[in-house]
Design a protein around this motif. Sequence first.
Motif, PDB file in Angstrom:
ATOM      1  N   UNK A  64      46.361  40.773  43.487  1.00 40.81           N
ATOM      2  CA  UNK A  64      45.350  41.651  42.869  1.00 40.81           C
ATOM      3  C   UNK A  64      45.909  42.529  41.753  1.00 40.81           C
ATOM      4  N   UNK A  65      46.900  42.011  41.053  1.00 38.73           N
ATOM      5  CA  UNK A  65      47.483  42.754  39.925  1.00 38.73           C
ATOM      6  C   UNK A  65      46.821  42.280  38.634  1.00 38.73           C
ATOM      7  N   UNK A  66      46.135  43.173  37.932  1.00 42.88           N
ATOM      8  CA  UNK A  66      45.372  42.791  36.736  1.00 42.88           C
ATOM      9  C   UNK A  66      46.178  42.032  35.695  1.00 42.88           C
ATOM     10  N   UNK A 100      25.126  33.516  47.956  1.00 46.75           N
ATOM     11  CA  UNK A 100      25.938  34.672  47.586  1.00 46.75           C
ATOM     12  C   UNK A 100      27.370  34.430  48.041  1.00 46.75           C
ATOM     13  N   UNK A 101      28.290  34.462  47.077  1.00 42.84           N
ATOM     14  CA  UNK A 101      29.712  34.297  47.350  1.00 42.84           C
ATOM     15  C   UNK A 101      30.287  35.661  47.668  1.00 42.84           C
ATOM     16  N   UNK A 102      30.765  35.836  48.879  1.00 38.29           N
ATOM     17  CA  UNK A 102      31.279  37.125  49.343  1.00 38.29           C
ATOM     18  C   UNK A 102      32.794  37.183  49.221  1.00 38.29           C
ATOM     19  N   UNK A 103      33.291  38.335  48.814  1.00 41.16           N
ATOM     20  CA  UNK A 103      34.731  38.555  48.680  1.00 41.16           C
ATOM     21  C   UNK A 103      35.053  39.971  49.134  1.00 41.16           C
ATOM     22  N   UNK A 104      36.333  40.244  49.383  1.00 44.11           N
ATOM     23  CA  UNK A 104      36.736  41.554  49.873  1.00 44.11           C
ATOM     24  C   UNK A 104      37.492  42.392  48.848  1.00 44.11           C
ATOM     25  N   UNK A 105      37.963  41.818  47.774  1.00 43.42           N
ATOM     26  CA  UNK A 105      38.801  42.534  46.804  1.00 43.42           C
ATOM     27  C   UNK A 105      38.121  43.802  46.288  1.00 43.42           C
ATOM     28  N   UNK A 106      38.915  44.812  46.021  1.00 45.46           N
ATOM     29  CA  UNK A 106      38.382  46.062  45.460  1.00 45.46           C
ATOM     30  C   UNK A 106      37.953  45.892  44.012  1.00 45.46           C
ATOM     31  N   UNK A 107      38.707  45.098  43.265  1.00 45.92           N
ATOM     32  CA  UNK A 107      38.399  44.865  41.859  1.00 45.92           C
ATOM     33  C   UNK A 107      37.191  43.932  41.781  1.00 45.92           C
ATOM     34  N   UNK A 108      36.096  44.447  41.249  1.00 46.37           N
ATOM     35  CA  UNK A 108      34.858  43.667  41.243  1.00 46.37           C
ATOM     36  C   UNK A 108      34.770  42.675  40.086  1.00 46.37           C
ATOM     37  N   UNK A 109      35.703  42.733  39.159  1.00 44.21           N
ATOM     38  CA  UNK A 109      35.669  41.828  38.006  1.00 44.21           C
ATOM     39  C   UNK A 109      36.779  40.782  38.026  1.00 44.21           C
ATOM     40  N   UNK A 110      37.939  41.139  38.525  1.00 50.70           N
ATOM     41  CA  UNK A 110      39.093  40.232  38.519  1.00 50.70           C
ATOM     42  C   UNK A 110      39.446  39.845  39.949  1.00 50.70           C
ATOM     43  N   UNK A 115      36.105  34.065  39.541  1.00 54.47           N
ATOM     44  CA  UNK A 115      36.641  32.824  38.967  1.00 54.47           C
ATOM     45  C   UNK A 115      35.854  31.630  39.508  1.00 54.47           C
ATOM     46  N   UNK A 116      35.606  31.646  40.800  1.00 53.77           N
ATOM     47  CA  UNK A 116      34.853  30.565  41.434  1.00 53.77           C
ATOM     48  C   UNK A 116      33.440  30.477  40.857  1.00 53.77           C
ATOM     49  N   UNK A 117      32.780  31.601  40.687  1.00 57.52           N
ATOM     50  CA  UNK A 117      31.440  31.602  40.112  1.00 57.52           C
ATOM     51  C   UNK A 117      31.448  30.996  38.713  1.00 57.52           C
ATOM     52  N   UNK A 118      32.363  31.450  37.873  1.00 55.68           N
ATOM     53  CA  UNK A 118      32.449  30.900  36.516  1.00 55.68           C
ATOM     54  C   UNK A 118      32.715  29.401  36.553  1.00 55.68           C
ATOM     55  N   UNK A 119      33.580  28.983  37.454  1.00 53.67           N
ATOM     56  CA  UNK A 119      33.901  27.562  37.601  1.00 53.67           C
ATOM     57  C   UNK A 119      32.648  26.764  37.984  1.00 53.67           C
ATOM     58  N   UNK A 123      31.419  27.720  33.211  1.00 55.63           N
ATOM     59  CA  UNK A 123      31.835  28.642  32.155  1.00 55.63           C
ATOM     60  C   UNK A 123      33.317  28.464  31.869  1.00 55.63           C
ATOM     61  N   UNK A 124      33.714  28.615  30.609  1.00 57.60           N
ATOM     62  CA  UNK A 124      35.137  28.502  30.278  1.00 57.60           C
ATOM     63  C   UNK A 124      35.918  29.681  30.858  1.00 57.60           C
ATOM     64  N   UNK A 125      37.203  29.498  31.082  1.00 58.04           N
ATOM     65  CA  UNK A 125      38.029  30.592  31.597  1.00 58.04           C
ATOM     66  C   UNK A 125      38.071  31.756  30.627  1.00 58.04           C
ATOM     67  N   UNK A 126      38.311  32.922  31.203  1.00 56.09           N
ATOM     68  CA  UNK A 126      38.490  34.090  30.335  1.00 56.09           C
ATOM     69  C   UNK A 126      37.552  35.114  30.689  1.00 56.09           C
TER      70      UNK A 126
END
Length: 126
Positions: A64-66, A100-110, A115-119, A123-126
């Motif tokens: 979880x390191x940006x 709905x894809x559920x996750x636990x990470x604090x960072x709501x963007x990274x 990544x899975x949703x974009x995939x 959508x292209x990476x980035x």
Amino acid sequence: MRRMGDIQGTFRVKRIYEQPEIDDGFRVLVDRLWPRGVPKESAAVDLWLKDVAPSTELRKEFNHRPERFADFSARYRLELDSNPAVETLLVLAARHSRVTLLYAARNTEENNARVLLDYLLGRPPG
């Protein structure tokens, strides 16, 4: 079954710590580890799809390191290319109007769910 381009409105992401809502539809936890402090009885998880999560090695390297997110994202997408669990999500999208894809990470963007949703949406990476 729907193709990736046909599922634009089907998927969304949400932290598992947020209150479940009726419009979440079918709720899928996409983390390899069960989230801390979330009782399984009250999580309202319809499916825990551990196999679609990043490999343990990749998850630990990212930590979880940006500054590692771009590399994590690229490597996770490579894992998804050969991951049969992606097909499970596409089947769910064909059966449910909302997944709905559920996750636990604090960072709501990274995080892996983004990544899975974009995939899934092509959508292209980035």
